[in-house]
Design a protein around this motif. Structure first.
Motif, PDB file in Angstrom:
ATOM      1  N   ILE A  20       0.839  -1.203   0.000  1.00 57.58           N
ATOM      2  CA  ILE A  20       0.000   0.000   0.000  1.00 57.58           C
ATOM      3  C   ILE A  20       0.872   1.251   0.000  1.00 57.58           C
ATOM      4  CG2 ILE A  20      -1.623   1.364   1.379  1.00 57.58           C
ATOM      5  CD1 ILE A  20      -2.961  -1.272   2.183  1.00 57.58           C
ATOM      6  N   GLU A  23       1.992   1.804  -3.472  1.00 61.88           N
ATOM      7  CA  GLU A  23       0.867   2.251  -4.291  1.00 61.88           C
ATOM      8  C   GLU A  23       0.521   3.708  -3.989  1.00 61.88           C
ATOM      9  OE1 GLU A  23      -2.289  -0.547  -3.608  1.00 61.88           O
ATOM     10  OE2 GLU A  23      -1.350  -2.094  -4.824  1.00 61.88           O
ATOM     11  N   TYR A  26       3.059   5.908  -5.730  1.00 57.74           N
ATOM     12  CA  TYR A  26       2.787   5.964  -7.164  1.00 57.74           C
ATOM     13  C   TYR A  26       1.605   6.881  -7.461  1.00 57.74           C
ATOM     14  CZ  TYR A  26       1.312   4.654 -11.821  1.00 57.74           C
ATOM     15  OH  TYR A  26       0.925   4.706 -13.136  1.00 57.74           O
ATOM     16  N   GLU A  27       0.519   6.718  -6.707  1.00 58.26           N
ATOM     17  CA  GLU A  27      -0.670   7.540  -6.938  1.00 58.26           C
ATOM     18  C   GLU A  27      -0.398   9.013  -6.659  1.00 58.26           C
ATOM     19  OE1 GLU A  27      -3.411   6.903  -8.514  1.00 58.26           O
ATOM     20  OE2 GLU A  27      -2.905   4.782  -8.708  1.00 58.26           O
ATOM     21  N   ARG A  49      -8.586   6.681  -6.017  1.00 57.12           N
ATOM     22  CA  ARG A  49      -7.703   5.559  -5.680  1.00 57.12           C
ATOM     23  C   ARG A  49      -6.969   5.816  -4.363  1.00 57.12           C
ATOM     24  NH1 ARG A  49      -6.994   5.274 -11.514  1.00 57.12           N
ATOM     25  NH2 ARG A  49      -5.253   6.726 -11.357  1.00 57.12           N
ATOM     26  N   LEU A  53      -7.116   3.459  -1.004  1.00 59.19           N
ATOM     27  CA  LEU A  53      -5.907   2.961  -0.341  1.00 59.19           C
ATOM     28  C   LEU A  53      -5.849   3.415   1.116  1.00 59.19           C
ATOM     29  CD1 LEU A  53      -3.343   3.531  -3.221  1.00 59.19           C
ATOM     30  CD2 LEU A  53      -4.069   1.314  -2.304  1.00 59.19           C
TER      31      LEU A  53
END
Length: 62
Positions: A20, A23, A26-27, A49, A53
């Motif tokens: 997570i 992620e 990245y987001e 997103r 998360l």
């Protein structure tokens, strides 16, 4: 490994938290690019997103 034993969390939970984090990074990077491009659709997708998360992270931390 010692953290897993200390916190009492299963290894899968600790591994998922690590995923997570990646992620989220990245987001956030994608959101930054969307902000620079002034792309509202891409920004909204990233925000959705990120919220998903965040909720998953909170559940795993409980």
């Amino acid at each position: 490994m010692k953290q897993v034993i200390k916190t009492g969390q299963p290894r899968e939970v600790v591994n998922r938290i690590g995923v997570i984090k990646m992620e989220l990074d990245y987001e956030l990077s994608t959101l930054f690019e969307a902000m620079q491009e002034n792309n509202e659709e891409k920004k909204n997708d990233c925000k959705r997103r990120l919220e998903k998360l965040r909720k998953e992270w909170i559940k795993l931390q409980a």
